[in-house]
Design an enzyme around this catalytic site. Sequence first.
Site, mmCIF file in Angstrom:
data_model
loop_
_atom_site.group_PDB
_atom_site.id
_atom_site.type_symbol
_atom_site.label_atom_id
_atom_site.label_comp_id
_atom_site.label_asym_id
_atom_site.label_seq_id
_atom_site.Cartn_x
_atom_site.Cartn_y
_atom_site.Cartn_z
ATOM 1 N N CYS A 135 0.588 -1.038 0.061
ATOM 2 C CA CYS A 135 0.058 0.182 0.394
ATOM 3 C C CYS A 135 0.979 1.439 -0.259
ATOM 4 O O CYS A 135 1.709 0.929 0.410
ATOM 5 C CB CYS A 135 -1.485 -0.248 1.357
ATOM 6 S SG CYS A 135 -0.421 -0.433 3.309
ATOM 7 N N CYS A 136 0.274 2.494 -0.367
ATOM 8 C CA CYS A 136 0.844 3.747 -0.582
ATOM 9 C C CYS A 136 1.649 3.640 -1.500
ATOM 10 O O CYS A 136 1.707 3.309 -2.697
ATOM 11 C CB CYS A 136 0.947 3.791 0.787
ATOM 12 S SG CYS A 136 1.871 5.585 1.408
ATOM 13 N N ILE A 137 3.508 3.642 -1.084
ATOM 14 C CA ILE A 137 4.285 4.407 -1.820
ATOM 15 C C ILE A 137 4.767 2.382 -1.998
ATOM 16 O O ILE A 137 5.967 2.220 -2.670
ATOM 17 C CB ILE A 137 5.412 5.404 -0.977
ATOM 18 C CG1 ILE A 137 6.473 5.083 -3.148
ATOM 19 C CG2 ILE A 137 5.752 4.595 0.174
ATOM 20 C CD1 ILE A 137 5.648 5.921 -3.333
ATOM 21 N N PRO A 139 4.202 -0.128 -3.962
ATOM 22 C CA PRO A 139 3.836 -0.814 -5.088
ATOM 23 C C PRO A 139 5.417 -0.560 -5.744
ATOM 24 O O PRO A 139 5.362 -1.338 -6.751
ATOM 25 C CB PRO A 139 2.568 0.082 -5.768
ATOM 26 C CG PRO A 139 2.025 0.127 -4.474
ATOM 27 C CD PRO A 139 3.163 0.187 -3.463
ATOM 28 N N THR A 197 -3.410 -0.804 -2.396
ATOM 29 C CA THR A 197 -4.054 0.186 -2.399
ATOM 30 C C THR A 197 -3.187 1.335 -1.783
ATOM 31 O O THR A 197 -2.374 1.221 -1.995
ATOM 32 C CB THR A 197 -5.300 0.127 -1.030
ATOM 33 O OG1 THR A 197 -6.344 0.471 -1.017
ATOM 34 C CG2 THR A 197 -4.125 0.228 -0.005
#
Length: 224
Positions: A135-137, A139, A197
């Site tokens: 999630c967030c950064i 990925p 996400t």
Amino acid sequence: MVKHVAVILSGCGVYDGTEIHEASAVLVHLSRAGAKVKMFAPDGDQMHVVNHCEGKPTEEKRNILQESARIARGDVTDLAKLDVSAFDAAIIPGGFGVAKNLSDWALKNKSCTVQPHLEKIIKDFHKAGKPLGMCCISPVLAAKLLPGCELTVGQDKECEKWPFAQTAGALKDMGCKHVNKDVDEAHVDVKNKLVTTSAFMCNAPVHKVFDGIGVMVQETLKLA
Ligand SMILES: *[C@@H]1O[C@H](CO)[C@@H](O)[C@H](O)[C@H]1NC(C)=O
Ligand SMILES: *[C@@H]1O[C@H](CO)[C@@H](O)[C@H](O)[C@H]1NC(C)=O
């Protein structure tokens, strides 16, 4: 059957480590789903220690494993000891620790590299057909290591709600497919067993971030 999940941390605090609310959301949703969790983090110095009142780096040194132990209530293991065969899935919450120490994205953007132990771990989970939740950064780690994967960091058009939307463009340039999703949704790349996400890439109330991470955790467990 109980699912065993490795949660990979990178310190404690949004600007130099793991984003605390995201880690907590991951742990709450895994707990509710009855998963068995073990936490891991690299044993080494953080790139930065940031004074979170001022948002500025300080001179002090902090160890990533020891900082992660604050979130893990002491129960965290050196990432170098993570045995992929002992787990059904891995989840990596966001925070700048991902961009500063799990990778060097914060310095290198699209030409980043991933921390060597983590690179092998992510590739081994992928090779074994075991799902990864991010999630967030975080990925960006998948964008770098799983070429052509599908993922989301939220929306690709910058606005007040999506202040970091240029990240989506950078990930597209790295060769993956970015799928626009709202903060309370997750994207599932079935082929790569990758679930993502946006979390705090969105300027959203914390309960919406919590809900989106819930979807990410549930979809990750379904693939395990
Ligand atoms: C974290 O990043 C800093 C700066 O790049 C580096 O010196 C340090 O070794 C890294 N720590 C780990 C555990 O990767
Ligand atoms: C990363 O590079 C892209 C261009 O591909 C740019 O739009 C973006 O602002 C850069 N991101 C950061 C955080 O520097």
